[in-house]
Design an enzyme around this catalytic site. Sequence first.
Site, mmCIF file in Angstrom:
data_model
loop_
_atom_site.group_PDB
_atom_site.id
_atom_site.type_symbol
_atom_site.label_atom_id
_atom_site.label_comp_id
_atom_site.label_asym_id
_atom_site.label_seq_id
_atom_site.Cartn_x
_atom_site.Cartn_y
_atom_site.Cartn_z
ATOM 1 N N HIS A 42 -5.064 1.461 0.473
ATOM 2 C CA HIS A 42 -3.535 0.429 -0.498
ATOM 3 C C HIS A 42 -4.706 -1.170 -0.129
ATOM 4 C CE1 HIS A 42 -0.376 3.572 -1.177
ATOM 5 N NE2 HIS A 42 -0.584 3.820 0.751
ATOM 6 N N GLU B 128 -3.985 7.518 -1.370
ATOM 7 C CA GLU B 128 -2.933 7.124 -1.801
ATOM 8 C C GLU B 128 -3.520 5.847 -2.559
ATOM 9 O OE1 GLU B 128 0.593 5.638 0.660
ATOM 10 O OE2 GLU B 128 -0.598 7.928 2.135
ATOM 11 N N ASP C 259 -4.289 2.232 -4.339
ATOM 12 C CA ASP C 259 -3.992 1.615 -5.479
ATOM 13 C C ASP C 259 -4.467 0.407 -5.128
ATOM 14 O OD1 ASP C 259 -2.057 1.223 -3.501
ATOM 15 O OD2 ASP C 259 -0.859 1.427 -3.875
ATOM 16 N N ASN D 68 -4.031 11.158 8.402
ATOM 17 C CA ASN D 68 -3.933 9.884 7.019
ATOM 18 C C ASN D 68 -3.317 7.985 7.718
ATOM 19 O OD1 ASN D 68 -3.736 9.540 4.080
ATOM 20 N ND2 ASN D 68 -1.135 9.544 4.428
ATOM 21 N N GLU E 156 -0.099 8.022 9.599
ATOM 22 C CA GLU E 156 -0.140 6.143 10.159
ATOM 23 C C GLU E 156 0.794 5.913 11.894
ATOM 24 O OE1 GLU E 156 2.780 3.924 7.233
ATOM 25 O OE2 GLU E 156 0.889 4.437 5.541
HETATM 26 C C1 XIL Z 1 6.438 4.748 -0.203
HETATM 27 C C2 XIL Z 1 6.279 5.112 -2.006
HETATM 28 O O1 XIL Z 1 5.921 5.279 -2.705
HETATM 29 C C3 XIL Z 1 8.031 4.129 -1.728
HETATM 30 O O2 XIL Z 1 8.351 4.920 -2.935
HETATM 31 C C4 XIL Z 1 8.957 4.546 -0.708
HETATM 32 O O3 XIL Z 1 10.410 3.713 -0.911
HETATM 33 C C5 XIL Z 1 7.560 4.236 0.095
HETATM 34 O O4 XIL Z 1 6.990 5.198 1.027
HETATM 35 N N1 XIL Z 1 2.225 5.559 3.123
HETATM 36 C C6 XIL Z 1 2.274 6.443 2.640
HETATM 37 C C7 XIL Z 1 3.091 6.206 1.604
HETATM 38 O O5 XIL Z 1 1.913 7.249 3.544
HETATM 39 O O6 XIL Z 1 4.064 7.191 1.794
HETATM 40 C C8 XIL Z 1 4.268 5.202 1.616
HETATM 41 O O7 XIL Z 1 5.111 5.593 0.011
HETATM 42 C C9 XIL Z 1 3.042 3.965 1.385
HETATM 43 C C10 XIL Z 1 2.266 3.952 2.435
#
Ligand code: XIL
Length: 400
Positions: free
Chosen positions: A230, A260, A262, A194, A153
Amino acid sequence: MVQLFSLIAAIAASVLPNTVAAVGLDEAALAKGLLYFGSATDNPELTDVPYLTQLSNIADFGQITPGNSQKWDTTEPTQGTFSFTKGDVIADLADANGQYLRCHTLLWHQQLPSWLTSGTWTNATLIAVLQNHITNVVTHYKGSCIHWDVVNEALNEDGTYRTNIFYETIGESYIPIAFAAAAAADPDVKLYYNDYNLEYGGNKAAGARAIVQLVMNAGIQIDGVGFQGHFEAGTVPGKSSLVSVLQSFTALGVEVAYTEVDVRIQLPTSATTLAQQSTDFQNLVQSCVETIGCVGFTIWDWTDKYSWVPSVFSGYGAALPWDENFVKKPAYDGLLKGMGVTSTTTATTSTSATTTSTTTTSTATAAHWSQCSGNGWTGSTVCASPWSCTYQNDWYSQCL
Ligand code: XIL
């Protein structure tokens, strides 16, 4: 009463045919030439035995990612003192299960220890701190990880660099410096950039391609770009635009993966929003299957019980393929469908992402009242419409 009901159900299950082996998410992914279908996980939830049992179900998950336990605040809570206890629990679980481990993450602007964020740093001292962190963490996990998310990020939505502590102190060169340190510590692991919202193309994706080129032009190893994935249901781009964006990265000579995923829903859910979510998951995974160089697909945990979404996106939840009672949602079938598995067809070989020809036989759907899951169950895990596979106990789930 419950016992009688279970007995009737067990008898019904034993007389109904379930002759064809079930196809799980990872099995479907492998048949399409991907390396894995995986899930994130986190240490606290591993004490939940039914949760752990499903996380360890290698028919569905061939890969796991630690959601938090390899981040900087956990691995180097005090400067120069490293703690790998939590990360090792997840690395050992992957090893015991025969699952790949995606390692996450070395440099991110969140979950940093306070000694780092409140310290006073010069260009030289912060580079030394960054290199020491990466060298120690990557060396510890050498040989365990398939990928490392080296930088996470680093971009704003408009494609400019995010002003985190590393950028402010070191400038953009913190990125190649980080990749170089990781490559020196483990030349065999694949090194990833990422980020989220790359899937829409546009300025942020252009910024990520510029990062790939920045590292490559410095003669430093970068192997992949992770698309976090996401989303809110209904905002996922169409499959062909997803494929075009993925291809704009593979054209640079890096692989890609969804890392990641969802798809959150505004609560309460409805049949319509659950169906939309299923379509969204289907398009996402299918875009990976159809892209040469898209190597895998990871969801950000598998059950709504442990999703990060409700704590971060107020009013949203239900973002994962299993609900909080571990019952599969339509999204699970959407994922299978995106990987060529339906109740009546067989999975066929990918047209693009594989060189070997593999055919997987899919399952017939399980009928109303049939068993559809449970320890040792090898029959169908997909219920005929409109029934859902409903958890009764660890040994028995039923299409209800
Ligand atoms: C999130 C975790 O799932 C949570 O438990 C934590 O509180 C915050 O981070 N992008 C990412 C992940 O790269 O590391 C993040 O994970 C979600 C967003």
